[in-house]
Motif scaffolding. Sequence first.
Motif: not given
Length: 537
Positions: A431-435, A494-499, A529-534
């Motif tokens: 989503p747009a603006h998701s952290l 909880q502390d950073f609000g990242a998804s 080189k990279t990974s993304i976790y949800k």
Amino acid sequence: MPKMKMYINWRLLRTGFFDWRLNYAGIFLLMLGYYGWLQRVPYIGDPDGFYHAKMAVFLRQGIILKSLPWMQFSTLRDHFTDHHLLYHILLAPFTLIQDNPLLGVKIAAIVFAAIMVTVFYWLLKKLDIAWPAWLTLLFVTLSGLNFRLALIKVSPLSILVVWLLIYALYKEKNWLTFALGFIFVWLYGGWPIALMVLLAYLLAEKIYIFIHQKKINLLHKKIVLALPFAHKSKAYFRQSLALISGLVAGLIVNPYFPTNLYFYYQQFVQIGVINMGNKFSVGEEWYGANFGQVVSVAPHIFALACVLFVILFYNHRRISRLTIFSFGLTFVFLFLTMKSRRYLEYYSPFLLLYAATALNDVKNAISWKKMNKFWDSLAWYVRTYLAITVLFFCILAMPKIYEQALNTAINKRLPLNQFAGAANWLKNNTPAHSLVFHTDWDEWPMLFYFNDQNYYMVGLDFTFMYNYSPELQKEYIDITTNQMPEPLAKKIKQDFGASYIFIEKMDRDNLIKKLETDPDMSRVYNDEKTSIYKINL
């Protein structure tokens, strides 16, 4: 007769060469070729290059950013100052080249560096320094400086402004001094360097006056000092007022005033002077270097400078204002470079300027006849020792200098598409603006360049997160350095609000294992080189 004709033709050719300013064109084209050769590789060299390219694109679109919501845990989130505003304006047209902003800013780096070196040549001529072309060509041997000039940074334009400021001060062009002060503030957050140049100039004038003061006997055993340059105190005041007024005007007549004042405190005092590298990780350029490392970036110029210093020490009344001034700047920036390597970009050109002015003083003070007489007066063993020393220097040091000059290259760690795959996946699938929680502050420029739809943690410098919240910064460091024992998904959510969590794989094996075993996380993207976790909470 034929020989005479050839001589006349050569003289006319040489005269025409300088009359048509082809000497400047020649220097510029040579430097354009050299710095173009450095930029031939498909690498950007430094993360900040991606940031500068993105900011130039925004300005090209008519957008002046006054906040950076793309840094949610930074003081820049709500109060941003573009301390490279003029630099980004100058970069903007280059971002149109082949519709590839990264290629455009690389071309801009070539052009800006070539102009800066050409202006150095112009400065030497304006200051009546001997052999300006040969001295200017020594720029290609300054490997440490050229590495910095090959990066997408404001360095060449900042040095260029300093060259012009030196000209304005020594030619007493106060309106130009004022304009340069104003321009410097808009160009670069390191504008207090202009004040250092001014102080070095005033101090050099005082020292020069002291050396050349005249003693006059008025009465028996009474001596007064006649200062032949004391009448210039008003001129010095006007010059100082012109520069300071220009700097103040640049701060106030500014789209970011007054929030820029706090930003400059962070940028120059906290980051540039105090340097918090002992508390947390900062950019590599902010860590210091030892004396040997500083000298090794230009050992041939340093050796020449030392020889000239010794000669002029014994002929101190022949030292010019310029030599005292350039020596002072070199001395100051040598120690600043030992504190933070980034000041190398000023130390090296100031060292070359000192060598040029000192060499000119020696040329004017000592004739070849006098030098030969001095050489003949030395004992045979002293001459032998000096000859062997020079020979060994040429044999041992010069090949290394040539090798450094030829091997100067942009770091290959950052290709032009660095993180492009992961950034585009986030852009198209979140989503747009998701952290996005990313695992190092210097990953931000690449993510921001390729994807301004998502928000991120912090970038540009870790100090901005420390000023935002020391507690959250400490927690961020513990997580990213694998010192947080409890499950990470819950803590980050909880502390950073990242998804989402973005991670660069290099040197992150232990952290990756922890993410892989966390039941509240799932890997949604992976490349070499990279990974993304949800985070599934």
